[in-house]
Scaffold this active site. Structure first.
Site, PDB file in Angstrom:
ATOM      1  N   ASP A 174     -12.832  -7.665 -49.862  1.00 25.60           N
ATOM      2  CA  ASP A 174     -13.644  -6.456 -49.684  1.00 25.60           C
ATOM      3  C   ASP A 174     -13.757  -5.706 -51.004  1.00 25.60           C
ATOM      4  O   ASP A 174     -12.977  -5.946 -51.932  1.00 25.60           O
ATOM      5  CB  ASP A 174     -13.089  -5.563 -48.567  1.00 25.60           C
ATOM      6  CG  ASP A 174     -11.593  -5.308 -48.662  1.00 25.60           C
ATOM      7  OD1 ASP A 174     -11.014  -5.555 -49.738  1.00 25.60           O
ATOM      8  OD2 ASP A 174     -11.006  -4.857 -47.666  1.00 25.60           O
ATOM      9  N   ASN A 233      -6.870   2.032 -38.191  1.00 23.52           N
ATOM     10  CA  ASN A 233      -7.925   1.995 -37.163  1.00 23.52           C
ATOM     11  C   ASN A 233      -8.176   0.575 -36.649  1.00 23.52           C
ATOM     12  O   ASN A 233      -9.145   0.344 -35.932  1.00 23.52           O
ATOM     13  CB  ASN A 233      -9.231   2.580 -37.728  1.00 23.52           C
ATOM     14  CG  ASN A 233      -9.795   1.752 -38.870  1.00 23.52           C
ATOM     15  OD1 ASN A 233      -9.155   0.814 -39.332  1.00 23.52           O
ATOM     16  ND2 ASN A 233     -10.994   2.095 -39.316  1.00 23.52           N
ATOM     17  N   HIS A 287      -8.817  -2.108 -38.529  1.00 22.30           N
ATOM     18  CA  HIS A 287      -9.723  -2.957 -39.305  1.00 22.30           C
ATOM     19  C   HIS A 287      -8.983  -4.102 -39.992  1.00 22.30           C
ATOM     20  O   HIS A 287      -7.788  -4.033 -40.252  1.00 22.30           O
ATOM     21  CB  HIS A 287     -10.541  -2.140 -40.315  1.00 22.30           C
ATOM     22  CG  HIS A 287      -9.810  -1.638 -41.517  1.00 22.30           C
ATOM     23  ND1 HIS A 287     -10.319  -0.653 -42.339  1.00 22.30           N
ATOM     24  CD2 HIS A 287      -8.609  -1.966 -42.062  1.00 22.30           C
ATOM     25  CE1 HIS A 287      -9.481  -0.426 -43.327  1.00 22.30           C
ATOM     26  NE2 HIS A 287      -8.437  -1.196 -43.185  1.00 22.30           N
ATOM     27  N   GLU A 322     -14.708  -2.434 -39.953  1.00 24.42           N
ATOM     28  CA  GLU A 322     -14.346  -1.211 -39.252  1.00 24.42           C
ATOM     29  C   GLU A 322     -14.710  -1.329 -37.773  1.00 24.42           C
ATOM     30  O   GLU A 322     -15.660  -2.031 -37.408  1.00 24.42           O
ATOM     31  CB  GLU A 322     -15.129  -0.039 -39.854  1.00 24.42           C
ATOM     32  CG  GLU A 322     -14.925   0.155 -41.357  1.00 24.42           C
ATOM     33  CD  GLU A 322     -13.594   0.788 -41.693  1.00 24.42           C
ATOM     34  OE1 GLU A 322     -12.558   0.112 -41.519  1.00 24.42           O
ATOM     35  OE2 GLU A 322     -13.570   1.938 -42.136  1.00 24.42           O
TER      36      GLU A 322
HETATM   37  P1  PGA Z   1      -2.521  -0.783 -46.647  1.00 28.67           P
HETATM   38  O1  PGA Z   1      -3.987  -1.069 -46.137  1.00 28.67           O
HETATM   39  O2  PGA Z   1      -1.878  -2.107 -46.863  1.00 28.67           O
HETATM   40  O3  PGA Z   1      -2.744  -0.059 -47.942  1.00 28.67           O
HETATM   41  O4  PGA Z   1      -1.838   0.023 -45.598  1.00 28.67           O
HETATM   42  C1  PGA Z   1      -4.196  -1.925 -45.072  1.00 28.67           C
HETATM   43  C2  PGA Z   1      -5.644  -1.895 -44.708  1.00 28.67           C
HETATM   44  O5  PGA Z   1      -6.247  -0.805 -44.684  1.00 28.67           O
HETATM   45  O6  PGA Z   1      -6.207  -2.951 -44.418  1.00 28.67           O
END
Ligand code: PGA
Length: 244
Positions: free
Chosen positions: A70, A138, A140, A145
């Site tokens: 991403d 959330n 994702h 999303e």
């Molecule tokens: P993080 O992000 O590892 O920084 O908690 C995970 C994500 O949002 O996919």
């Protein structure tokens, strides 16, 4: 399709070591391998562990190809927030993987058309060997999303307020978080030969339980891991699994 293999470990350091073992096994397979490496905080310790294994001479990543998971949209070249830069610092440089082996997501021009071309190129290469994923609060995966369906393709997306709030800590405040991004689609991720989902910390407790134990559906994109074609390993630390 099989149920995800759930592994609960004591803490973030154990998560890093256990995850590194899984990734190193894939890298050590005969022949070239293609890996999707998530950025974000959760896998950073695991990448450092892999870099240490490589520094000891026990891992050679020269035959690894990388597909970017991403990226934010609307950034100027050289913007410190670019996720490519994060991946470069945590994965490519430490493992000595050359830029020429990276399929970088499109961010300029007609992004939707470029994403469709990206998916065609990716499809022509064959399946991804390993997708390393984190879990958003959330639900994702990448920037898929909610709501994102299992057939979703590589595309431009608007980030949800949850994601913008969660990522504010990286960039100095919510106003500094880009609001648009491009992500590999769930269709590509769920078609990987293997998937490693890393989940750490009590802030992920509710969502990891929903993803693995709640209804499967687009409101929790990670729940579709239970429908993935390949082997899914979910590596969770105790804080995330128990919520304390
Ligand atoms: P993080 O992000 O590892 O920084 O908690 C995970 C994500 O949002 O996919």
């Amino acid at each position: 399709m099989a149920d995800p293999h759930l592994v609960v470990v004591d803490d973030a350091a154990s998560l890093a070591r256990a995850g590194a073992d899984v990734v190193a096994d894939v890298i050590r397979a005969d022949g070239p391998v293609t890996i999707v490496p998530a950025t974000g905080e959760t896998p950073v310790g695991m990448y450092a562990e892999l870099a240490a294994v490589r520094a000891r001479g026990d891992l050679e990543a020269g035959a690894v190809s990388i597909v970017q998971l991403d990226e934010y949209l609307g950034l100027e070249p050289g913007d410190r927030r670019a996720l490519f830069g994060w991946m470069d610092r945590t994965v490519l440089q430490p493992l000595a993987i050359d830029d020429s082996r990276v399929m970088r997501l499109p961010t300029d021009g007609d992004v939707d058309a470029a994403c469709a071309a990206f998916d065609r190129d990716l499809g022509a290469r064959g399946a991804i060997d390993l997708a390393i994923l984190g879990l958003g609060t959330n639900g994702h995966l990448g920037f898929n999303e909610p709501p994102s369906d299992a057939a979703s393709v590589t595309r431009a997306v608007d980030l949800t307020p949850d994601t913008i709030a969660a990522n504010a800590r990286y960039w100095g405040g919510e106003d500094d978080v880009p609001t648009r991004a491009v992500t590999l689609g769930l269709h590509t991720l769920l078609g990987a030969r293997s998937i490693l989902l890393l989940v750490s910390g009590a802030s992920k407790h509710a969502i990891v339980r929903r993803a693995l134990e709640g209804p499967v559906g687009e409101d929790v994109p990670a729940s579709f891991l239970r429908t993935a074609q390949g082997a899914v390993t979910v590596l969770v630390d105790r804080a995330a699994w128990e919520g304390a």
